[in-house]
Motif scaffolding. Structure first.
Motif, mmCIF file in Angstrom:
data_model
loop_
_atom_site.group_PDB
_atom_site.id
_atom_site.type_symbol
_atom_site.label_atom_id
_atom_site.label_comp_id
_atom_site.label_asym_id
_atom_site.label_seq_id
_atom_site.Cartn_x
_atom_site.Cartn_y
_atom_site.Cartn_z
ATOM 1 N N ASP A 1 0.832 -1.207 0.000
ATOM 2 C CA ASP A 1 0.000 0.000 0.000
ATOM 3 C C ASP A 1 0.863 1.252 0.000
ATOM 4 O OD1 ASP A 1 -2.329 -1.482 0.008
ATOM 5 O OD2 ASP A 1 -2.515 -1.460 2.196
ATOM 6 N N GLU A 2 1.892 1.248 0.825
ATOM 7 C CA GLU A 2 2.806 2.390 0.874
ATOM 8 C C GLU A 2 3.540 2.530 -0.462
ATOM 9 O OE1 GLU A 2 6.490 4.098 3.625
ATOM 10 O OE2 GLU A 2 5.767 2.057 3.931
ATOM 11 N N GLN B 1 1.206 4.114 -3.082
ATOM 12 C CA GLN B 1 1.060 5.559 -2.896
ATOM 13 C C GLN B 1 2.310 6.298 -3.368
ATOM 14 O OE1 GLN B 1 0.204 5.938 1.270
ATOM 15 N NE2 GLN B 1 -2.001 5.611 0.990
#
Length: 103
Positions: free
Chosen positions: A78-79, A82
Motif C-alpha cells: 500500500d505504501e 502511494q
C-alpha cells in the motif's frame, strides 16, 4: 494469416544491478541501493522492466531520485502504491542534449 495475437509480457528477469534504468511506458527510474527482491517483484507486477536497449531514443519522464529512494525503502504494498503514484506524478522530462558535429 492476418490474425494478430497479443504478445505476452517478457519474463521476469533477475533484479537489475545498481545504476540500471527501469522503464514503464514513458517513465524511467534509475536503480539505487536498497532495491530488494520483493520490491523488484512488486515493480515487475506493476509493469516495470529493465531497459535493455542502449540506443533507445525515446523521451522518458524521469522519476526523481529522492522518490525512488523512498519507494525502495517502503515495506508494504500500500505504501509502495502511494509512493509510486506520487513518483509518476512528479516525473519530469529530462532535456536531451545533442552535440552538433563540426563540418
Amino acid at each position: 494469416m492476418g490474425v494478430q495475437r497479443k504478445r505476452a509480457s517478457p519474463r521476469v528477469g533477475a533484479k537489475p544491478h545498481l545504476g540500471a534504468k527501469i522503464v514503464k511506458d514513458e517513465l524511467r527510474m534509475t536503480v539505487q541501493a536498497g532495491l530488494t527482491d520483493d520490491t523488484w517483484r512488486w515493480l515487475v507486477g506493476q509493469g516495470w522492466r529493465e531497459e535493455t536497449y542502449r540506443g533507445d531514443r525515446r523521451a522518458y519522464r524521469e522519476v526523481p531520485p529522492s522518490l525512488v529512494t523512498e519507494l525502495f525503502d517502503a515495506t508494504d504494498s500500500d505504501e509502495r502504491a502511494q509512493l509510486l503514484a506520487l513518483a509518476m506524478a512528479e516525473a519530469a522530462l529530462r532535456p536531451v542534449v545533442t552535440l552538433q558535429q563540426r563540418r
